[in-house]
Design a protein around this motif. Structure first.
Motif, PDB file in Angstrom:
ATOM      1  N   SER A 189      55.540  51.808  41.817  1.00 19.73           N
ATOM      2  CA  SER A 189      57.137  51.682  41.819  1.00 19.73           C
ATOM      3  C   SER A 189      58.160  50.779  41.020  1.00 19.73           C
ATOM      4  O   SER A 189      59.403  51.528  39.711  1.00 19.73           O
ATOM      5  N   ASP A 190      57.701  49.917  40.665  1.00 24.15           N
ATOM      6  CA  ASP A 190      57.884  48.718  39.509  1.00 24.15           C
ATOM      7  C   ASP A 190      56.885  49.190  38.290  1.00 24.15           C
ATOM      8  O   ASP A 190      55.923  48.529  38.619  1.00 24.15           O
ATOM      9  N   ARG A 191      57.082  49.397  37.469  1.00 26.06           N
ATOM     10  CA  ARG A 191      55.985  49.591  36.221  1.00 26.06           C
ATOM     11  C   ARG A 191      55.528  48.302  35.597  1.00 26.06           C
ATOM     12  O   ARG A 191      54.445  48.445  35.443  1.00 26.06           O
ATOM     13  N   THR A 192      56.173  47.543  35.902  1.00 26.18           N
ATOM     14  CA  THR A 192      56.671  46.094  35.283  1.00 26.18           C
ATOM     15  C   THR A 192      55.459  44.853  35.907  1.00 26.18           C
ATOM     16  O   THR A 192      54.942  44.402  35.918  1.00 26.18           O
ATOM     17  N   ASN A 193      55.664  46.046  37.372  1.00 29.47           N
ATOM     18  CA  ASN A 193      55.132  44.664  38.604  1.00 29.47           C
ATOM     19  C   ASN A 193      53.982  45.424  39.274  1.00 29.47           C
ATOM     20  O   ASN A 193      54.355  45.652  40.797  1.00 29.47           O
ATOM     21  N   PRO A 194      52.924  45.982  39.029  1.00 28.83           N
ATOM     22  CA  PRO A 194      51.934  46.565  39.859  1.00 28.83           C
ATOM     23  C   PRO A 194      51.681  46.155  41.025  1.00 28.83           C
ATOM     24  O   PRO A 194      51.374  45.133  41.410  1.00 28.83           O
ATOM     25  N   GLU A 195      51.579  46.859  42.807  1.00 27.09           N
ATOM     26  CA  GLU A 195      51.342  45.229  43.755  1.00 27.09           C
ATOM     27  C   GLU A 195      50.363  45.916  44.560  1.00 27.09           C
ATOM     28  O   GLU A 195      50.296  47.104  44.582  1.00 27.09           O
ATOM     29  N   LEU A 196      49.525  45.628  45.354  1.00 26.78           N
ATOM     30  CA  LEU A 196      48.534  46.242  46.076  1.00 26.78           C
ATOM     31  C   LEU A 196      49.121  47.367  47.554  1.00 26.78           C
ATOM     32  O   LEU A 196      49.762  45.437  47.891  1.00 26.78           O
ATOM     33  N   VAL A 197      48.672  47.516  47.620  1.00 26.01           N
ATOM     34  CA  VAL A 197      49.081  48.312  49.074  1.00 26.01           C
ATOM     35  C   VAL A 197      47.530  48.347  50.017  1.00 26.01           C
ATOM     36  O   VAL A 197      47.681  47.821  51.427  1.00 26.01           O
ATOM     37  N   VAL A 198      46.575  48.526  49.601  1.00 20.75           N
ATOM     38  CA  VAL A 198      45.044  48.371  50.687  1.00 20.75           C
ATOM     39  C   VAL A 198      44.178  47.860  49.185  1.00 20.75           C
ATOM     40  O   VAL A 198      43.518  49.256  48.448  1.00 20.75           O
ATOM     41  N   HIS A 199      42.895  47.302  49.644  1.00 21.42           N
ATOM     42  CA  HIS A 199      41.939  47.571  49.103  1.00 21.42           C
ATOM     43  C   HIS A 199      40.864  47.938  49.921  1.00 21.42           C
ATOM     44  O   HIS A 199      40.473  47.193  51.363  1.00 21.42           O
ATOM     45  N   ARG A 200      39.747  49.137  49.727  1.00 20.62           N
ATOM     46  CA  ARG A 200      38.836  49.490  50.820  1.00 20.62           C
ATOM     47  C   ARG A 200      37.394  49.800  49.517  1.00 20.62           C
ATOM     48  O   ARG A 200      37.199  49.446  48.905  1.00 20.62           O
ATOM     49  N   LYS A 201      36.654  48.849  50.648  1.00 21.07           N
ATOM     50  CA  LYS A 201      35.100  48.135  49.720  1.00 21.07           C
ATOM     51  C   LYS A 201      34.326  49.108  50.797  1.00 21.07           C
ATOM     52  O   LYS A 201      34.338  48.107  51.983  1.00 21.07           O
ATOM     53  N   TRP A 202      33.226  49.882  50.323  1.00 18.57           N
ATOM     54  CA  TRP A 202      31.511  50.099  51.265  1.00 18.57           C
ATOM     55  C   TRP A 202      30.689  49.917  50.139  1.00 18.57           C
ATOM     56  O   TRP A 202      29.923  50.124  51.156  1.00 18.57           O
ATOM     57  N   SER A 203      30.449  48.652  49.359  1.00 17.70           N
ATOM     58  CA  SER A 203      29.577  48.349  48.972  1.00 17.70           C
ATOM     59  C   SER A 203      29.198  47.067  48.826  1.00 17.70           C
ATOM     60  O   SER A 203      29.635  46.469  48.421  1.00 17.70           O
ATOM     61  N   PRO A 204      28.068  46.618  49.278  1.00 24.75           N
ATOM     62  CA  PRO A 204      27.157  47.465  50.648  1.00 24.75           C
ATOM     63  C   PRO A 204      27.812  47.370  51.442  1.00 24.75           C
ATOM     64  O   PRO A 204      28.984  47.692  52.008  1.00 24.75           O
ATOM     65  N   PRO A 205      27.085  48.422  52.500  1.00 25.89           N
ATOM     66  CA  PRO A 205      25.537  49.353  52.620  1.00 25.89           C
ATOM     67  C   PRO A 205      25.531  50.042  51.545  1.00 25.89           C
ATOM     68  O   PRO A 205      24.247  50.209  50.677  1.00 25.89           O
ATOM     69  N   PHE A 206      26.679  51.053  50.913  1.00 25.48           N
ATOM     70  CA  PHE A 206      26.482  52.247  50.396  1.00 25.48           C
ATOM     71  C   PHE A 206      26.030  50.768  48.676  1.00 25.48           C
ATOM     72  O   PHE A 206      27.102  50.149  48.648  1.00 25.48           O
ATOM     73  N   GLY A 207      26.218  52.138  47.945  1.00 25.36           N
ATOM     74  CA  GLY A 207      25.440  52.165  46.580  1.00 25.36           C
ATOM     75  C   GLY A 207      27.401  51.537  45.529  1.00 25.36           C
ATOM     76  O   GLY A 207      26.574  51.143  44.216  1.00 25.36           O
ATOM     77  N   GLY A 208      27.939  51.965  46.172  1.00 24.99           N
ATOM     78  CA  GLY A 208      28.676  51.266  45.065  1.00 24.99           C
ATOM     79  C   GLY A 208      28.931  51.900  43.647  1.00 24.99           C
ATOM     80  O   GLY A 208      28.693  53.690  43.803  1.00 24.99           O
ATOM     81  N   GLY A 209      30.491  51.523  42.620  1.00 27.41           N
ATOM     82  CA  GLY A 209      30.044  52.391  41.418  1.00 27.41           C
ATOM     83  C   GLY A 209      30.911  54.075  41.464  1.00 27.41           C
ATOM     84  O   GLY A 209      30.780  54.526  41.087  1.00 27.41           O
ATOM     85  N   THR A 210      32.238  53.765  42.186  1.00 29.35           N
ATOM     86  CA  THR A 210      32.873  54.014  42.393  1.00 29.35           C
ATOM     87  C   THR A 210      33.869  54.310  41.265  1.00 29.35           C
ATOM     88  O   THR A 210      34.019  53.600  40.356  1.00 29.35           O
ATOM     89  N   HIS A 211      33.930  55.822  40.840  1.00 31.00           N
ATOM     90  CA  HIS A 211      34.213  55.784  39.361  1.00 31.00           C
ATOM     91  C   HIS A 211      35.743  57.108  39.390  1.00 31.00           C
ATOM     92  O   HIS A 211      36.710  57.045  38.372  1.00 31.00           O
ATOM     93  N   ASN A 212      35.829  57.863  40.112  1.00 33.00           N
ATOM     94  CA  ASN A 212      37.688  58.584  40.712  1.00 33.00           C
ATOM     95  C   ASN A 212      37.810  58.545  41.876  1.00 33.00           C
ATOM     96  O   ASN A 212      37.762  58.656  42.707  1.00 33.00           O
TER      97      ASN A 212
END
Length: 417
Positions: free
Chosen positions: A241-264
């Motif tokens: 919403s402030d293009r000069t200062n992007p802020e984190l809403v949430v981070h979700r990670k599933w690698s491992p155990p899955f292989g990663g490579g999130t692309h889209n």
């Protein structure tokens, strides 16, 4: 008029091939856009980008080729209205350190390119070029935004003031998120940045997992929310919403155990859903079977995975050679087809797939087309197999499906649904 003979698909279900083009003898393609009846495709190995006249989809004709600067690739691009935005970055796959693609997809890329310590000589062009495409067959360069580092990887732009990019900058371990002010298209300017903790090596930050790629592939932006695909670091949702200062809403990670490579990461806002694709990046599934995931995002701070797409199984794709698994999804471009019921994706050696997600808990494949083995190998890296590697897909408002390949050219299809 006699139309050119079409290749015979290896497999087709509810899809029909109607056109094919070798893009003027440069059949390698990465990102693909269609604008005003012309296809724009970035090249992985032929450098630069090409323009193909697809106003007659049964007889596509190459009309222009714009070469890249020395030692630079233009693999990704965006079109909207009268503008074309093209990335400029180090040509990774021409560099000695990345002839084995494992080196590109593992570890902190900045250390290998030299952005973390400025140790490497710079002989490439880094930044984002802007072209006027009022005459789409003849792009005219009007602006350039330089960056210090490896360059820009991929952009998201759908008109208006703001563009968004993944950028490898000096001082950082991998690609980070950047907002770009396009108020004056001839003079685009950086507006803001966001990166995951541990990526700013110049500030003394230390990555938590040296062996994995924690770098942004790109983000799709809807409204004031950016949905970032952060490779092995998974999904990163940001408030812009402030293009000069992007802020984190949430981070979700599933690698491992899955292989990663999130692309889209494709939001479907009217349904509170998010489609997330993990890219297959190793031959013969050495990095495991990768998935396209359905997420429920009705509570934005707590995205929940609710299903995966079916894995193509009508042939032994794992052992076909090269990469088997997802690479790209069509991202509901506002000047193309917009659907929250059908998802069009590329599965590399398994071609193009169409998935019905009307029931998000049970995604169902409703269409597929697997082009044949390409006629020749354009990929110049050593020991690469001559195997289909369908790369990107674009769907027009009238439902025509356009797809390209690392070696096989542009395919134009009709979906029977």
């Amino acid at each position: 008029m006699t139309l050119p003979d079409l290749p015979t698909p290896d497999f087709a279900k509810n899809m029909k091939l109607i056109g094919h083009c070798d893009q003027g003898g440069r059949p390698d393609g990465v990102q693909l856009m269609v604008n005003k009846g012309f296809a724009f495709t970035g090249h992985m190995f032929s450098k630069g980008f090409s323009v193909i006249d697809v106003r007659d989809p049964r007889n596509p004709k190459p009309v222009n080729y714009i070469p890249a600067p020395p030692n630079t690739w233009n693999i990704h691009l965006q079109t909207y209205g009268d503008l074309l935005l093209v990335i400029n970055a180090k040509d990774m796959f021409s560099s000695a350190e990345f002839q084995n693609e494992v080196e590109y997809y593992t570890g902190a890329l900045g250390k290998k390119v030299g952005t973390t310590d400025h140790s490497r000589a710079r002989d490439w062009t880094a930044g984002m070029a802007v072209y006027d495409i009022k005459d789409p067959a003849n792009p005219r360069k009007i602006g350039f935004m330089p960056v210090e580092g490896g360059g820009v990887h991929r952009i998201w732009y759908t008109g208006g003031r703001w563009a968004y990019a993944s950028v490898l900058l000096d001082g950082f371990t991998d690609y980070i998120f950047m907002t770009i002010d396009m108020a004056d298209p001839a003079n685009p300017r950086e507006a803001g940045r966001y990166w995951l903790p541990g990526m700013n090596a110049a500030a003394g930050e230390v990555p938590s997992e040296e062996a994995r790629r924690a770098g942004l592939h790109h983000a799709v932006v809807h409204g004031d929310t950016a949905y970032g695909a952060w490779r092995d670091a998974g999904l990163v949702i940001m408030d812009v919403s402030d293009r000069t200062n992007p802020e984190l809403v949430v981070h979700r990670k599933w690698s491992p155990p899955f292989g990663g490579g999130t692309h889209n990461c494709l939001p479907l806002p009217d349904r509170d859903l998010l489609v997330v694709l993990d890219e297959a990046v190793m031959d013969n599934c050495a990095d495991g079977i990768k998935h396209i995931w359905m997420f429920d995002i009705r509570e934005p701070s707590n995205p929940v995975s609710i299903a995966t797409f079916p894995v193509p199984s009508e042939a032994d794709y794992v052992n076909k050679g090269a990469h088997f698994g997802p690479h790209n999804i069509y991202e509901n471009r506002p000047d193309g087809l917009v659907s929250d019921q059908l998802i069009f994706s590329t599965y590399q050696n398994a071609g193009i797939r169409v998935t019905d997600i009307s029931d998000p808990y049970r995604p169902t494949e409703v269409g597929a087309l697997v082009p044949p083995t390409p006629e020749r190998l354009v990929d110049h890296r050593p020991d690469r197999p001559l195997v289909l590697q369908t790369c990107d897909v674009y769907v027009s408002k009238d439902g025509l499906v356009y797809a390209n390949d690392y070696n096989g050219g542009l395919y134009i299809m009709e979906y029977g649904g």
